[in-house]
Design a protein around this motif. Structure first.
Motif, PDB file in Angstrom:
ATOM      1  N   LEU A  62     -74.208  96.105 101.761  1.00 28.44           N
ATOM      2  CA  LEU A  62     -73.095  95.721 100.891  1.00 28.44           C
ATOM      3  C   LEU A  62     -73.587  95.046  99.621  1.00 28.44           C
ATOM      4  CD1 LEU A  62     -70.508  94.324 103.464  1.00 28.44           C
ATOM      5  CD2 LEU A  62     -70.112  96.212 101.880  1.00 28.44           C
ATOM      6  N   PHE A  63     -74.482  94.077  99.777  1.00 33.86           N
ATOM      7  CA  PHE A  63     -74.941  93.342  98.594  1.00 33.86           C
ATOM      8  C   PHE A  63     -75.895  94.168  97.748  1.00 33.86           C
ATOM      9  CE2 PHE A  63     -72.790  89.906 100.518  1.00 33.86           C
ATOM     10  CZ  PHE A  63     -72.485  89.041  99.485  1.00 33.86           C
ATOM     11  N   PHE A  64     -76.589  95.118  98.356  1.00 34.44           N
ATOM     12  CA  PHE A  64     -77.388  96.053  97.558  1.00 34.44           C
ATOM     13  C   PHE A  64     -76.462  96.898  96.682  1.00 34.44           C
ATOM     14  CE2 PHE A  64     -79.327 100.278  97.060  1.00 34.44           C
ATOM     15  CZ  PHE A  64     -80.483  99.929  96.383  1.00 34.44           C
ATOM     16  N   LEU A  65     -75.374  97.413  97.264  1.00 31.28           N
ATOM     17  CA  LEU A  65     -74.414  98.188  96.488  1.00 31.28           C
ATOM     18  C   LEU A  65     -73.765  97.347  95.399  1.00 31.28           C
ATOM     19  CD1 LEU A  65     -72.466 100.491  98.986  1.00 31.28           C
ATOM     20  CD2 LEU A  65     -74.088 101.166  97.221  1.00 31.28           C
ATOM     21  N   TYR A  66     -73.450  96.079  95.723  1.00 29.54           N
ATOM     22  CA  TYR A  66     -72.873  95.208  94.700  1.00 29.54           C
ATOM     23  C   TYR A  66     -73.823  95.091  93.515  1.00 29.54           C
ATOM     24  CZ  TYR A  66     -69.754  93.639  98.459  1.00 29.54           C
ATOM     25  OH  TYR A  66     -68.846  93.578  99.487  1.00 29.54           O
ATOM     26  N   GLY A  67     -75.118  94.941  93.806  1.00 24.96           N
ATOM     27  CA  GLY A  67     -76.100  94.837  92.740  1.00 24.96           C
ATOM     28  C   GLY A  67     -76.185  96.090  91.899  1.00 24.96           C
ATOM     29  N   VAL A  68     -76.104  97.261  92.552  1.00 21.45           N
ATOM     30  CA  VAL A  68     -76.152  98.521  91.823  1.00 21.45           C
ATOM     31  C   VAL A  68     -74.919  98.698  90.945  1.00 21.45           C
ATOM     32  CG1 VAL A  68     -76.150 101.038  92.060  1.00 21.45           C
ATOM     33  CG2 VAL A  68     -77.611  99.654  93.542  1.00 21.45           C
ATOM     34  N   ARG A  69     -73.760  98.293  91.441  1.00 22.32           N
ATOM     35  CA  ARG A  69     -72.514  98.555  90.731  1.00 22.32           C
ATOM     36  C   ARG A  69     -72.234  97.585  89.598  1.00 22.32           C
ATOM     37  NH1 ARG A  69     -69.137  99.259  96.268  1.00 22.32           N
ATOM     38  NH2 ARG A  69     -69.387 101.495  96.562  1.00 22.32           N
ATOM     39  N   LEU A  70     -72.615  96.323  89.752  1.00 20.52           N
ATOM     40  CA  LEU A  70     -72.243  95.334  88.741  1.00 20.52           C
ATOM     41  C   LEU A  70     -73.027  95.541  87.453  1.00 20.52           C
ATOM     42  CD1 LEU A  70     -71.792  91.979  90.667  1.00 20.52           C
ATOM     43  CD2 LEU A  70     -70.051  93.315  89.493  1.00 20.52           C
ATOM     44  N   GLY A 184     -81.133  83.800 100.841  1.00 20.71           N
ATOM     45  CA  GLY A 184     -82.148  84.493 100.061  1.00 20.71           C
ATOM     46  C   GLY A 184     -82.463  85.873 100.592  1.00 20.71           C
ATOM     47  N   LEU A 185     -82.593  85.986 101.922  1.00 26.44           N
ATOM     48  CA  LEU A 185     -83.008  87.249 102.523  1.00 26.44           C
ATOM     49  C   LEU A 185     -81.866  88.254 102.637  1.00 26.44           C
ATOM     50  CD1 LEU A 185     -85.374  85.996 105.401  1.00 26.44           C
ATOM     51  CD2 LEU A 185     -86.015  86.964 103.182  1.00 26.44           C
ATOM     52  N   GLN A 186     -80.665  87.785 102.991  1.00 30.55           N
ATOM     53  CA  GLN A 186     -79.570  88.701 103.297  1.00 30.55           C
ATOM     54  C   GLN A 186     -78.617  88.939 102.135  1.00 30.55           C
ATOM     55  OE1 GLN A 186     -77.644  88.070 107.144  1.00 30.55           O
ATOM     56  NE2 GLN A 186     -79.381  86.852 107.812  1.00 30.55           N
ATOM     57  N   LEU A 187     -78.557  88.004 101.188  1.00 37.08           N
ATOM     58  CA  LEU A 187     -77.626  88.160 100.062  1.00 37.08           C
ATOM     59  C   LEU A 187     -78.359  88.397  98.749  1.00 37.08           C
ATOM     60  CD1 LEU A 187     -74.963  85.368 100.808  1.00 37.08           C
ATOM     61  CD2 LEU A 187     -75.029  87.727 101.613  1.00 37.08           C
ATOM     62  N   LEU A 188     -79.197  87.443  98.365  1.00 34.29           N
ATOM     63  CA  LEU A 188     -79.814  87.518  97.041  1.00 34.29           C
ATOM     64  C   LEU A 188     -80.831  88.657  96.930  1.00 34.29           C
ATOM     65  CD1 LEU A 188     -80.343  83.753  96.104  1.00 34.29           C
ATOM     66  CD2 LEU A 188     -78.679  85.361  95.170  1.00 34.29           C
ATOM     67  N   ALA A 189     -81.682  88.813  97.937  1.00 33.97           N
ATOM     68  CA  ALA A 189     -82.723  89.844  97.847  1.00 33.97           C
ATOM     69  C   ALA A 189     -82.134  91.252  97.697  1.00 33.97           C
ATOM     70  CB  ALA A 189     -83.651  89.764  99.053  1.00 33.97           C
ATOM     71  N   PRO A 190     -81.169  91.661  98.548  1.00 31.11           N
ATOM     72  CA  PRO A 190     -80.571  92.988  98.341  1.00 31.11           C
ATOM     73  C   PRO A 190     -79.836  93.104  97.011  1.00 31.11           C
ATOM     74  CG  PRO A 190     -80.066  92.167 100.540  1.00 31.11           C
ATOM     75  CD  PRO A 190     -80.660  91.025  99.777  1.00 31.11           C
ATOM     76  N   PHE A 191     -79.158  92.023  96.605  1.00 29.62           N
ATOM     77  CA  PHE A 191     -78.423  92.043  95.348  1.00 29.62           C
ATOM     78  C   PHE A 191     -79.371  92.235  94.167  1.00 29.62           C
ATOM     79  CE2 PHE A 191     -76.535  89.996  91.641  1.00 29.62           C
ATOM     80  CZ  PHE A 191     -75.283  90.571  91.605  1.00 29.62           C
ATOM     81  N   VAL A 192     -80.452  91.463  94.142  1.00 32.26           N
ATOM     82  CA  VAL A 192     -81.434  91.572  93.056  1.00 32.26           C
ATOM     83  C   VAL A 192     -82.072  92.958  93.063  1.00 32.26           C
ATOM     84  CG1 VAL A 192     -83.635  90.712  92.194  1.00 32.26           C
ATOM     85  CG2 VAL A 192     -81.880  89.101  92.924  1.00 32.26           C
TER      86      VAL A 192
END
Length: 347
Positions: A62-70, A184-192
């Motif tokens: 989910l947070f990886f996709l958020y990072g790609v989309r934003l 850091g591991l589950q939210l920020l890392a995938p988002f970044v």
């Protein structure tokens, strides 16, 4: 948080947001089904352990996709209109949390303490993306401004929401150093990672909107099922009465009314144009379910998840119903021509 167009694309698509809730949103139906399934068939033992690993992967996705989309560049363009976007952020991360703190006075006389904490948690979340943009378009507001405001809110929320949870709920829910590592591991890392890969992956995501929407909403439903499974095993339905649910609906209605009134007042008081007042009204009054559920899963103990998610689910549906009506009326005032109506987005 779901797909949304760039400001230029949004400006070229005036019918993007002409969606009003003429029926219950399928995503909400899906969440209710997940809650019912968890109520009668909660995951236990080895199944619960396996589900925990699936949820871990789902949250990262989910947070990886958020990072790609934003669109990061669009969000940082907020500095060019700091007054509008600063006001949206102020309502989202200052005024809302203050109201959430005030709601704690209602426990335990009106609602159980755990549900009151859930109300506070929902006030700490960022705004929605797609719903804010869609309703701004319905109301004939500044759609490009709404894209920037909603994007900037969610970028800030990845950091600000965990900080607020630690500050305002940390002692009550056991927020610790381990929580910071999990962030850091589950939210920020995938988002970044999503932000870094955005130049290459964003075109593919935009071409396959249906696929990515199904996978991210499916991930949210999985997280909802997991959260309520934990809650059912720990006895959520024995401690939450029908009266408490009714009280939550009333509290959510009062909370939404106050924020809608505040954003309306600030829009006039600060001298915003009509189009920007719509942005403040629609972006400042929303809280994101799609972001809130996975954040709760990462930050909060499993035993509290059901209590934390239930107020958010109620507020989320209420905000869609109320804001769809307001947006349609504002749009009719600005443009009396009739428009085709279809359901509003869920996040």
């Amino acid at each position: 948080m779901t797909n949304h167009p760039s400001p230029d694309e949004a400006a070229r698509r005036p019918h993007l947001g002409r969606r009003v809730l003429t029926r219950i949103d399928p995503f909400i139906v899906g969440m209710l089904c997940a809650v019912l399934l968890a109520s009668f068939l909660p995951a236990r033992g080895d199944a619960a352990e396996a589900l925990g690993y699936l949820v871990l992967v789902a949250v990262g996705w989910l947070f990886f996709l958020y990072g790609v989309r934003l669109p990061t560049s669009d969000a940082f363009a907020a500095v060019r209109d700091w007054k509008l976007h600063g006001t949206v952020l102020g309502v989202t991360f200052v005024a809302f949390p203050l109201l959430g703190l005030a709601s704690q006075l209602l426990a335990p006389a009106v609602i159980p303490v755990d549900l009151a904490r859930g109300v506070l948690f929902l006030t700490l979340l960022p705004s929605t993306v797609q719903a804010s943009i869609a309703f701004t378009s319905i109301a004939r507001g500044n759609v490009a401004g709404a894209v920037v405001a909603a994007s900037f809110s969610n970028l800030a929320g990845v950091v600000v929401t965990p900080l607020l949870v630690g500050l305002l709920l940390g002692g009550a829910v056991g927020f610790s150093a381990d929580s910071i590592v999990k962030i850091g591991l589950q939210l920020l890392a995938p988002f970044v990672a999503g932000q870094l890969l955005r130049p290459w992956l964003a075109p593919w995501v935009l071409r396959h909107k249906r696929l990515t929407t199904v996978t991210d909403r499916g991930s949210v439903l999985l997280v909802v099922y997991s959260a309520f499974s934990h809650g059912v095993v720990d006895g959520i339905w024995t401690s939450v009465s029908f009266g408490s649910v009714v009280a939550l609906v009333v509290i959510s209605a009062v909370l939404l009314t106050i924020v809608l009134s505040l954003t309306t007042f600030l829009g006039h008081r600060l001298g915003f144009s009509r189009a920007d007042r719509v942005v403040l009204l629609m972006c400042g009054s929303k809280k994101s379910l799609a972001t809130g559920v996975p954040i709760a899963t990462v930050l909060l103990p499993a035993a509290t998840l059901g209590y934390m998610v239930l107020p958010l689910m109620i507020f989320h549906q209420l905000q869609l119903v109320v804001c769809s009506v307001i947006a349609r009326r504002l749009g009719e005032q600005a443009d009396p021509e009739p428009v085709a109506l279809s359901p509003a987005p869920a996040a």
